[in-house]
Design an enzyme around this catalytic site. Structure first.
Site, mmCIF file in Angstrom:
data_model
loop_
_atom_site.group_PDB
_atom_site.id
_atom_site.type_symbol
_atom_site.label_atom_id
_atom_site.label_comp_id
_atom_site.label_asym_id
_atom_site.label_seq_id
_atom_site.Cartn_x
_atom_site.Cartn_y
_atom_site.Cartn_z
ATOM 1 C CD GLU A 150 -3.105 -1.954 2.190
ATOM 2 O OE1 GLU A 150 -2.839 -0.208 3.343
ATOM 3 O OE2 GLU A 150 -3.651 -2.152 2.417
ATOM 4 C CG ASN A 194 -0.099 -6.844 -2.242
ATOM 5 O OD1 ASN A 194 -0.526 -7.390 -3.177
ATOM 6 N ND2 ASN A 194 -0.919 -6.770 -0.743
ATOM 7 C CG HIS A 234 -9.023 -6.128 0.069
ATOM 8 N ND1 HIS A 234 -9.297 -7.543 0.420
ATOM 9 C CD2 HIS A 234 -8.361 -5.747 -0.005
ATOM 10 C CE1 HIS A 234 -8.667 -7.546 1.204
ATOM 11 N NE2 HIS A 234 -7.544 -6.636 0.750
ATOM 12 C CD GLU A 264 -3.749 -8.385 0.998
ATOM 13 O OE1 GLU A 264 -4.875 -7.675 1.673
ATOM 14 O OE2 GLU A 264 -2.435 -7.912 1.326
ATOM 15 C CG ASP A 266 -11.862 -9.605 0.950
ATOM 16 O OD1 ASP A 266 -11.858 -8.388 -0.066
ATOM 17 O OD2 ASP A 266 -11.661 -10.053 1.855
HETATM 18 O O1 G3I Z 1 -3.647 -9.764 18.334
HETATM 19 C C1 G3I Z 1 -4.899 -8.611 18.947
HETATM 20 C C2 G3I Z 1 -5.816 -9.873 19.794
HETATM 21 O O2 G3I Z 1 -4.479 -9.846 21.230
HETATM 22 C C3 G3I Z 1 -6.954 -8.862 20.122
HETATM 23 O O3 G3I Z 1 -7.943 -9.179 21.733
HETATM 24 C C4 G3I Z 1 -7.610 -7.980 20.026
HETATM 25 C C5 G3I Z 1 -8.897 -7.280 19.943
HETATM 26 O O4 G3I Z 1 -9.112 -6.420 18.401
HETATM 27 O O5 G3I Z 1 -7.415 -7.753 18.471
HETATM 28 C C6 G3I Z 1 -6.378 -8.754 17.999
HETATM 29 O O6 G3I Z 1 -5.246 -7.654 16.345
HETATM 30 C C7 G3I Z 1 -5.945 -7.918 15.380
HETATM 31 C C8 G3I Z 1 -5.866 -8.327 14.169
HETATM 32 O O7 G3I Z 1 -5.947 -8.109 13.480
HETATM 33 C C9 G3I Z 1 -5.707 -9.802 14.912
HETATM 34 O O8 G3I Z 1 -6.506 -10.293 14.262
HETATM 35 C C10 G3I Z 1 -6.081 -5.971 15.399
HETATM 36 O O9 G3I Z 1 -7.004 -5.078 16.429
HETATM 37 C C11 G3I Z 1 -6.822 -5.512 14.110
HETATM 38 O O10 G3I Z 1 -6.640 -4.356 13.761
HETATM 39 C C12 G3I Z 1 -6.021 -6.713 13.161
HETATM 40 O O11 G3I Z 1 -6.710 -6.794 11.847
HETATM 41 C C13 G3I Z 1 -6.261 -7.435 10.722
HETATM 42 C C14 G3I Z 1 -5.538 -5.439 9.875
HETATM 43 O O12 G3I Z 1 -5.075 -6.163 8.460
HETATM 44 C C15 G3I Z 1 -4.212 -4.363 10.172
HETATM 45 O O13 G3I Z 1 -3.095 -5.622 10.738
HETATM 46 C C16 G3I Z 1 -7.131 -7.763 9.673
HETATM 47 O O14 G3I Z 1 -7.139 -8.964 11.146
HETATM 48 C C17 G3I Z 1 -6.172 -8.345 8.608
HETATM 49 O O15 G3I Z 1 -7.062 -8.946 7.467
HETATM 50 C C18 G3I Z 1 -5.678 -7.470 7.567
HETATM 51 O O16 G3I Z 1 -5.383 -7.055 6.604
HETATM 52 C C19 G3I Z 1 -4.981 -5.968 5.824
HETATM 53 C C20 G3I Z 1 -3.964 -6.619 4.565
HETATM 54 O O17 G3I Z 1 -2.741 -6.751 5.854
HETATM 55 C C21 G3I Z 1 -3.432 -5.777 3.745
HETATM 56 N N1 G3I Z 1 -4.733 -5.402 3.214
HETATM 57 C C22 G3I Z 1 -5.912 -4.662 3.422
HETATM 58 C C23 G3I Z 1 -6.453 -5.880 5.032
HETATM 59 C C24 G3I Z 1 -7.477 -6.015 5.960
HETATM 60 O O18 G3I Z 1 -8.327 -4.814 5.630
#
Ligand code: G3I
Length: 352
Positions: A150, A194, A234, A264, A266
């Protein structure tokens, strides 16, 4: 033939027949088929046997939804916590799959300490050490990396370089540095830039395609070792795919000597009709249009969805439906049944 049956049959026949390629060993089903995979969520990977089974059944490739992001890997400057990626690569290798790496330089999912990095020397040193350490650790085992994620901004009609801790100290040069460092750490890995929002028939998407192409040209002119463009894909369900423009864009990207892949995929379905059948049909149509637009020009090196089942998806974090129905962005429904999207993907990856 499902992947699981195929792996068994191929194992019996001897795997020496496989084409040598980037994802060699990832059990692509014919010389011309495209490896398919999905992003994996670390929680259910540990607790949900049906989830594991679905991944094994359908995927040649996996990528961690998290785990290799700075926020997960680097809680402090001196720590590298490899639990999640190690768990995933062990699972992948035990089941004949390959793992992609996501991601080395991104503006988001950063630990607080890394957001405090200041100045050219400190920022470049930290970025290089991170990439050398992480890519070096998995050298030869992770065949493809999202090196820069990004890079394009998303805050107005003019698309430029996204603000981040990297760009604020290093400007666009952070991209060069990340790719050169990754190339030195693993000379054989596919190095990917990406990004999202490159597919739709909208003015915004069109501006993003133009900006990406301009960026790729500058990188090429500076001999930056980028090998492929990843379409995150996406796909906003309420926006048409611009098939002609996407094909033209892919053709321009190929002319620069780059491959493309879908990283990615969806469908963001918060604005789509509530009716499941109708919604799933539109989602499959969007996916078919994108894959068709790419396949009209070239064979993508891989197609990955961002999750495998509607049971575990990031989409409701940002795009929850207002009618209370669950989102349905992925190829399997919440009970692991194949949706029309899965059939569309299978057709596309098999027939290329
Ligand atoms: O691990 C913590 C956990 O300890 C806590 O209890 C919980 C409460 O909110 O949060 C957990 O972390 C989350 C993590 O995903 C694991 O599930 C974060 O809050 C959350 O922000 C994080 O979101 C991810 C996001 O990227 C940011 O890293 C999404 O799962 C993931 O699907 C998303 O993926 C991104 C790609 O990397 C880049 N492109 C877009 C895509 C979708 O947004």
């Amino acid at each position: 033939m499902r992947r699981r049956d195929f792996v068994t049959a191929a194992g019996a026949a001897g795997l020496a027949l496989w084409t040598r390629g980037l994802f060699e060993g990832a059990a692509a089903e014919s010389h011309s088929s495209i490896p398919f995979g999905a992003a994996v969520n670390d929680g259910p990977l540990q607790t949900d046997a049906a989830y594991q089974k679905a991944l094994i059944e359908h995927c040649h490739l996996v990528v961690g939804e998290g785990g290799l992001k700075w926020a997960d890997l680097r809680p402090s400057p001196s720590q590298y916590v490899y639990d999640q990626p190690d768990r995933l690569i062990t699972f992948a290798e035990a089941n004949g799959m390959k793992m992609r790496g996501h991601t080395l330089a991104w503006y988001a999912a950063m630990p607080d300490w890394a957001l405090q990095l200041k100045g050219e020397a400190e920022t470049s040193r930290e970025l290089m050490t991170h990439i050398e350490t992480v890519v070096g650790r998995y050298k030869g085992r992770i065949p493809s990396w999202d090196v820069v994620n990004e890079a394009l901004s998303d805050d107005g009609p003019r698309v430029g370089l996204r603000e981040s801790v990297w760009s604020s100290s290093l400007g666009e040069y952070y991209i060069d540095l990340a790719f050169h460092t990754a190339r030195a750490a693993d000379p054989n890995a596919q190095l990917v830039i990406n990004d999202y929002g490159l597919e739709a028939a909208t003015a915004k998407s069109s501006a993003r395609r133009r900006a990406m192409l301009d960026l790729l040209r500058r990188l090429r002119d500076r001999d930056v070792p980028v090998q492929a463009l990843g379409f995150q894909a996406h796909l906003p369900g309420n926006e048409e795919i611009d098939k002609d423009e996407v094909s033209r864009f892919v053709s321009d990207v190929k002319d620069l000597g780059l491959d493309v892949l879908v990283t990615e995929l969806d469908v963001i379905d918060d604005q789509l009709p509530a009716d499941f059948k109708e919604r799933d049909a539109i989602a499959a149509k969007r996916v078919g249009a994108l894959l068709g637009a790419i396949l009209d020009v070239t064979r993508p090196t891989a197609v990955l969805t961002w999750g495998i089942t509607d049971r575990y998806t990031w989409v409701p974090i940002w795009y929850k439906r207002s009618d209370g129905y669950a989102n349905r962005p992925l190829p399997l429904d919440e009970n692991y049944r194949e949706k029309p999207m899965m059939r569309t993907i299978k057709q596309a990856v098999a027939g290329a």
